[in-house]
Scaffold this active site. Sequence first.
Site, PDB file in Angstrom:
ATOM      1  N   THR A 181      -6.954   6.458  10.283  1.00 60.12           N
ATOM      2  CA  THR A 181      -7.027   5.285   9.434  1.00 60.12           C
ATOM      3  C   THR A 181      -8.071   4.509   9.632  1.00 60.12           C
ATOM      4  OG1 THR A 181      -5.637   3.565   8.991  1.00 60.12           O
ATOM      5  CG2 THR A 181      -5.554   3.818  11.083  1.00 60.12           C
ATOM      6  N   THR A 182      -8.358   3.491   8.677  1.00 61.00           N
ATOM      7  CA  THR A 182      -9.277   2.882   8.533  1.00 61.00           C
ATOM      8  C   THR A 182      -9.374   2.002  10.070  1.00 61.00           C
ATOM      9  OG1 THR A 182      -9.029   2.319   6.373  1.00 61.00           O
ATOM     10  CG2 THR A 182     -10.719   0.980   7.462  1.00 61.00           C
ATOM     11  N   HIS A 206      -3.709  -4.792   7.817  1.00 63.63           N
ATOM     12  CA  HIS A 206      -3.671  -3.533   8.661  1.00 63.63           C
ATOM     13  C   HIS A 206      -2.720  -3.776   9.807  1.00 63.63           C
ATOM     14  CE1 HIS A 206      -5.341   0.009  10.260  1.00 63.63           C
ATOM     15  NE2 HIS A 206      -5.794   0.393   9.231  1.00 63.63           N
ATOM     16  N   GLY A 207      -1.953  -2.737  10.221  1.00 68.69           N
ATOM     17  CA  GLY A 207      -1.132  -2.823  11.417  1.00 68.69           C
ATOM     18  C   GLY A 207      -0.160  -3.998  11.219  1.00 68.69           C
ATOM     19  N   ASN A 239       0.856  -1.032  -0.014  1.00 71.56           N
ATOM     20  CA  ASN A 239       0.044  -0.087   0.170  1.00 71.56           C
ATOM     21  C   ASN A 239       0.762   1.311   0.007  1.00 71.56           C
ATOM     22  OD1 ASN A 239      -1.437   2.269   1.096  1.00 71.56           O
ATOM     23  ND2 ASN A 239      -3.107   0.954   1.704  1.00 71.56           N
ATOM     24  N   ARG A 281      -7.230  12.931   0.933  1.00 75.00           N
ATOM     25  CA  ARG A 281      -5.993  13.306   1.700  1.00 75.00           C
ATOM     26  C   ARG A 281      -4.634  12.936   1.226  1.00 75.00           C
ATOM     27  NH1 ARG A 281      -6.607   9.914   7.192  1.00 75.00           N
ATOM     28  NH2 ARG A 281      -8.861  10.657   7.151  1.00 75.00           N
ATOM     29  N   HIS A 282      -4.581  11.633   0.435  1.00 73.64           N
ATOM     30  CA  HIS A 282      -3.293  11.320  -0.081  1.00 73.64           C
ATOM     31  C   HIS A 282      -3.614  10.929  -1.444  1.00 73.64           C
ATOM     32  CE1 HIS A 282      -4.978   7.600   1.458  1.00 73.64           C
ATOM     33  NE2 HIS A 282      -4.662   7.700   2.648  1.00 73.64           N
ATOM     34  N   ARG A 328       3.392  18.863   1.442  1.00 76.85           N
ATOM     35  CA  ARG A 328       3.540  20.129   1.145  1.00 76.85           C
ATOM     36  C   ARG A 328       3.033  20.560  -0.294  1.00 76.85           C
ATOM     37  NH1 ARG A 328       8.989  22.265   2.876  1.00 76.85           N
ATOM     38  NH2 ARG A 328       8.544  22.126   5.064  1.00 76.85           N
ATOM     39  N   HIS A 352      -5.603   3.554  -1.276  1.00 75.11           N
ATOM     40  CA  HIS A 352      -6.947   3.873  -0.785  1.00 75.11           C
ATOM     41  C   HIS A 352      -7.361   5.044  -1.351  1.00 75.11           C
ATOM     42  CE1 HIS A 352      -9.735   4.133   3.096  1.00 75.11           C
ATOM     43  NE2 HIS A 352     -10.467   4.402   1.787  1.00 75.11           N
ATOM     44  N   GLU A 387      -8.943   0.238  -2.632  1.00 79.42           N
ATOM     45  CA  GLU A 387      -9.785   0.214  -1.453  1.00 79.42           C
ATOM     46  C   GLU A 387     -10.532   1.430  -1.462  1.00 79.42           C
ATOM     47  OE1 GLU A 387      -7.095   0.561   1.782  1.00 79.42           O
ATOM     48  OE2 GLU A 387      -6.035  -1.036   1.728  1.00 79.42           O
ATOM     49  N   GLY A 427       1.018  -1.522   4.194  1.00 78.82           N
ATOM     50  CA  GLY A 427       1.357  -0.152   4.094  1.00 78.82           C
ATOM     51  C   GLY A 427       2.375   0.606   5.028  1.00 78.82           C
ATOM     52  N   HIS A 428       1.841   0.938   6.163  1.00 80.59           N
ATOM     53  CA  HIS A 428       2.639   1.965   6.896  1.00 80.59           C
ATOM     54  C   HIS A 428       3.974   1.219   7.295  1.00 80.59           C
ATOM     55  CE1 HIS A 428       3.994   4.030  10.739  1.00 80.59           C
ATOM     56  NE2 HIS A 428       3.522   4.890  10.046  1.00 80.59           N
ATOM     57  N   ARG A 434      -9.584   7.877  -0.681  1.00 76.36           N
ATOM     58  CA  ARG A 434     -10.346   8.424   0.149  1.00 76.36           C
ATOM     59  C   ARG A 434     -11.301   9.500  -0.267  1.00 76.36           C
ATOM     60  NH1 ARG A 434     -10.145   7.571   5.330  1.00 76.36           N
ATOM     61  NH2 ARG A 434      -8.709   6.007   6.306  1.00 76.36           N
ATOM     62  N   ASP A 467      -0.150   4.458   0.017  1.00 74.27           N
ATOM     63  CA  ASP A 467      -0.850   5.625   0.373  1.00 74.27           C
ATOM     64  C   ASP A 467       0.089   6.734   0.990  1.00 74.27           C
ATOM     65  OD1 ASP A 467      -3.148   4.469  -0.511  1.00 74.27           O
ATOM     66  OD2 ASP A 467      -3.997   4.148   1.502  1.00 74.27           O
ATOM     67  N   HIS A 468       0.799   6.027   1.860  1.00 78.34           N
ATOM     68  CA  HIS A 468       1.587   7.191   2.692  1.00 78.34           C
ATOM     69  C   HIS A 468       3.203   7.731   2.159  1.00 78.34           C
ATOM     70  CE1 HIS A 468      -1.155   6.664   5.722  1.00 78.34           C
ATOM     71  NE2 HIS A 468      -0.882   5.422   6.120  1.00 78.34           N
ATOM     72  N   GLU A 504     -10.894  -9.671   3.205  1.00 82.30           N
ATOM     73  CA  GLU A 504      -9.371  -9.209   3.923  1.00 82.30           C
ATOM     74  C   GLU A 504      -9.622  -8.932   5.558  1.00 82.30           C
ATOM     75  OE1 GLU A 504      -7.109  -6.221   2.091  1.00 82.30           O
ATOM     76  OE2 GLU A 504      -6.514  -5.507   4.203  1.00 82.30           O
TER      77      GLU A 504
HETATM   78  N1  PXP Z   1      -5.934  -3.248   4.587  1.00 84.20           N
HETATM   79  C1  PXP Z   1      -6.850  -1.974   4.685  1.00 84.20           C
HETATM   80  C2  PXP Z   1      -8.117  -2.652   4.263  1.00 84.20           C
HETATM   81  C3  PXP Z   1      -6.515  -0.930   4.851  1.00 84.20           C
HETATM   82  O1  PXP Z   1      -7.453   0.241   4.957  1.00 84.20           O
HETATM   83  C4  PXP Z   1      -5.228  -0.576   5.194  1.00 84.20           C
HETATM   84  C5  PXP Z   1      -4.885   0.620   5.580  1.00 84.20           C
HETATM   85  O2  PXP Z   1      -4.951   1.613   4.317  1.00 84.20           O
HETATM   86  C6  PXP Z   1      -4.191  -1.642   5.203  1.00 84.20           C
HETATM   87  C7  PXP Z   1      -4.521  -2.875   4.650  1.00 84.20           C
HETATM   88  C8  PXP Z   1      -2.733  -1.262   5.313  1.00 84.20           C
HETATM   89  O3  PXP Z   1      -2.814  -1.300   6.577  1.00 84.20           O
HETATM   90  P1  PXP Z   1      -1.057  -0.612   7.263  1.00 84.20           P
HETATM   91  O4  PXP Z   1      -0.750   0.777   6.778  1.00 84.20           O
HETATM   92  O5  PXP Z   1      -1.703  -0.570   8.806  1.00 84.20           O
HETATM   93  O6  PXP Z   1      -0.220  -1.651   6.944  1.00 84.20           O
END
Ligand code: PXP
Length: 242
Positions: free
Chosen positions: A102-103, A193-194, A9, A51-52, A20, A45, A72, A215-216, A47, A11-12, A153
């Site tokens: 976050t979600t 997630h996480g 992911n 925002r990103h 910026r 994602h 997403e 992602g993160h 949104r 996104d970040h 998921e």
């Molecule tokens: N899966 C879903 C459905 C999410 O919404 C996210 C966050 O955008 C992720 C996975 C990835 O989560 P993380 O950034 O915590 O790895």
Amino acid sequence: MKYIRLGVNVDHVATVREARKTYEPDPVAAAVLAELGGADGITVHLRMDRRHIKERDLKLLKEVVKTRLNLEMATTDEMLKIALTVKPHQVTLVPEREGEITTEGGLDVESNLDKVSKVIEALKREGIEVSIFVDPEPVQIKASKRAGADAIEIHTGIYAEARGEKRIGEELSRIFESANLAKNLGLKVHAGHGLNYKNIIPVLKTPGLEEVNIGHSIVARAVLVGMERAVREMKEVIDAFS
Ligand code: PXP
């Protein structure tokens, strides 16, 4: 060893760009490097507040990504229209609350069965695979099947935040039981997630797991060591422990 796909992911990467309101770093460039590092898919994602990730990113990613593009999105008419135009390989339906960092949890499929079913039907008519992000709860998994999803998921965020061996074990059991139920219903099993380079290890033993979306933790490492290496290191963990 079973093969588990890694969806990265990005996104970040766009979050840093938007800090910026400029043009760099570009999530599209990050996606190319993630694929070079061994990513099996790219996840974004879009949104409602943009925002990103922006529509520009999504359209370019559809052209550039050589693996699988996983979008997403919330189950809104606006997002459905965008998905039907861009046609990603896969859509993952997620809940979205204004102002959330976050979600925050899985989609309540059971309470929104009609809406979710209609969105899924429209996406599948265009050949887009549909996954639903759900909490590890039987009622939501059964509802996902009734709604016509191809995959779920499993939300691993509660597991990732659990502290102490007992609580972690309980959350892992919920994930495993949910995966077994999904498999028995004929749903594919994804997780996300996480997840990070350490807490993913037990999750890789989830029955029938086919895909993880991260992602993160990958973007956080990529800032320091580069995207290609950060992805390769995650792939090494997945290959070693799956
Ligand atoms: N899966 C879903 C459905 C999410 O919404 C996210 C966050 O955008 C992720 C996975 C990835 O989560 P993380 O950034 O915590 O790895």
